[in-house]
Write a protein that holds these residues in place. Structure first.
Motif, PDB file in Angstrom:
ATOM      1  N   PHE A 146     104.444 -43.839 -85.171  1.00  0.00           N
ATOM      2  CA  PHE A 146     102.973 -43.874 -85.246  1.00  0.00           C
ATOM      3  C   PHE A 146     102.394 -43.198 -84.010  1.00  0.00           C
ATOM      4  N   ILE A 147     101.372 -42.381 -84.218  1.00  0.00           N
ATOM      5  CA  ILE A 147     100.625 -41.832 -83.094  1.00  0.00           C
ATOM      6  C   ILE A 147      99.134 -41.988 -83.401  1.00  0.00           C
ATOM      7  N   ALA A 148      98.420 -42.540 -82.428  1.00  0.00           N
ATOM      8  CA  ALA A 148      96.955 -42.601 -82.530  1.00  0.00           C
ATOM      9  C   ALA A 148      96.449 -41.323 -81.876  1.00  0.00           C
ATOM     10  N   LYS A 149      95.912 -40.422 -82.689  1.00  0.00           N
ATOM     11  CA  LYS A 149      95.592 -39.076 -82.162  1.00  0.00           C
ATOM     12  C   LYS A 149      94.083 -38.924 -82.001  1.00  0.00           C
ATOM     13  N   GLY A 150      93.663 -38.852 -80.747  1.00  0.00           N
ATOM     14  CA  GLY A 150      92.246 -38.676 -80.431  1.00  0.00           C
ATOM     15  C   GLY A 150      91.793 -37.248 -80.699  1.00  0.00           C
ATOM     16  N   ALA A 151      90.490 -37.100 -80.894  1.00  0.00           N
ATOM     17  CA  ALA A 151      89.961 -35.788 -81.282  1.00  0.00           C
ATOM     18  C   ALA A 151      89.877 -34.814 -80.108  1.00  0.00           C
ATOM     19  N   GLY A 152      89.636 -35.324 -78.896  1.00  0.00           N
ATOM     20  CA  GLY A 152      89.454 -34.439 -77.753  1.00  0.00           C
ATOM     21  C   GLY A 152      90.616 -33.486 -77.575  1.00  0.00           C
ATOM     22  N   ALA A 153      91.831 -34.020 -77.670  1.00  0.00           N
ATOM     23  CA  ALA A 153      93.020 -33.189 -77.500  1.00  0.00           C
ATOM     24  C   ALA A 153      93.345 -32.422 -78.782  1.00  0.00           C
ATOM     25  N   GLU A 154      93.213 -33.101 -79.922  1.00  0.00           N
ATOM     26  CA  GLU A 154      93.550 -32.450 -81.202  1.00  0.00           C
ATOM     27  C   GLU A 154      92.673 -31.209 -81.424  1.00  0.00           C
TER      28      GLU A 154
END
Ligand code: SF4
Length: 285
Positions: A146-154
């Motif tokens: 599982f990865i919680a992927k934030g928008a800033g980096a994505e």
């Protein structure tokens, strides 16, 4: 044949989405500490200290590491000898995972960060749907990453279709330029996942897998790519972006390169940037 109940899957997912958002993993903490000792900029050093303090508070008080608790992204490896038992009104594995996300994000007071339509922007209200990548594997194991992927980096990630004749220097320039363009927006120090080969869509998936397949800061087993990772890390840390973009040496904690075969006329390259809030958990159910 191993039997796994969908209720167990849901409950496990409910727990891990919270744990990932509260506990920064030890490999990332160790690298930040190491970088803090080496950081030349006093401001950069202070930012790293604050990141470590933030992680300590989040772990102790069970509060999210960051307000952006991310899209819930899963890589599921499902053994061909696993039998899934339906129960508790759960009718499929996808349903169980989504129910786990829904329950975990509600229980942990994690921000719901998903809109149901990309242009009309209506929040789905429970952080679903989960983004699930499936892989059928031999045996009876059931692995979930599982990865919680934030928008800033994505949002700062990129893909480019190179010609084979463009050469390794062009690809390395592209990786460094992508991190440079991201600047402070990706919340550095970042982790840089690079996917080389495959095709257009596979290279991007590979670049995300590159963030997850091994402990952060470890190197590709192939010496050629291990050297490439070292070169890229050095160049990125010479950009001067520094922690949170406030200047300094520590712009990236690690660069991970993963590769796959590709067409004789293609050379796809993708860069998936991950912020210092690297909320990842791998489990076997
Ligand atoms: S990029 Fe990462 S640290 Fe920055 S706001 Fe998004 S999730 Fe938080």
């Amino acid at each position: 044949m191993k039997t796994i109940s969908l209720g167990k899957v849901r409950d496990t997912i409910k727990d891990i989405v919270q744990k990932a958002n509260f506990d920064l993993q030890d490999d990332v903490l160790a690298l930040i500490k190491k970088m803090q000792a080496k950081e030349e900029s006093p401001t950069g050093k202070e930012v790293l200290r604050q990141i470590l303090e933030n992680a300590k508070i989040a772990r102790e008080e069970k509060i999210p590491l960051c307000q952006d608790t991310g899209l819930a992204v899963f890589f599921v490896e499902l053994g061909e000898d696993v039998k899934l038992q339906k129960e508790c009104g759960l009718f499929s594995l996808r349903h169980a995972i989504n129910e786990g996300v829904r329950a975990g994000y509600a229980e942990g007071y994690l921000r719901n960060s998903v809109v149901g339509d990309p242009l009309q922007r209506n929040n789905t209200g429970d952080n679903t749907p989960a983004f699930i990548h499936w892989e059928l594997v031999p045996g009876d194991t059931f692995k979930v990453t599982f990865i919680a992927k934030g928008a800033g980096a994505e949002n700062m990630s990129a893909v480019r279709m190179f010609a084979p004749a463009d050469g390794i220097e062009s690809i390395e320039d592209f990786v460094v330029e992508t991190v440079d363009k991201a600047g402070p927006n990706a919340c550095p120090p970042v982790i840089v996942g690079v996917g080389l080969g495959g095709n257009f869509e596979y290279s991007t998936l590979l670049s995300k897998k590159a963030l997850l397949r091994r402990p952060v800061g470890s190197h590709n087993r192939d010496k050629f790519y291990a050297q490439m990772e070292r070169r890229l890390l050095e160049r990125i840390n010479n950009l001067g972006i520094g922690p949170q973009g406030l200047g300094g040496r520590c712009t990236a904690l690690a660069v991970h390169v993963e590769t796959f075969p590709c067409h004789i006329a293609s050379m796809p390259a993708a860069v998936n940037i991950q912020c210092h809030s690297h909320r990842v958990i791998r489990i076997v159910i």
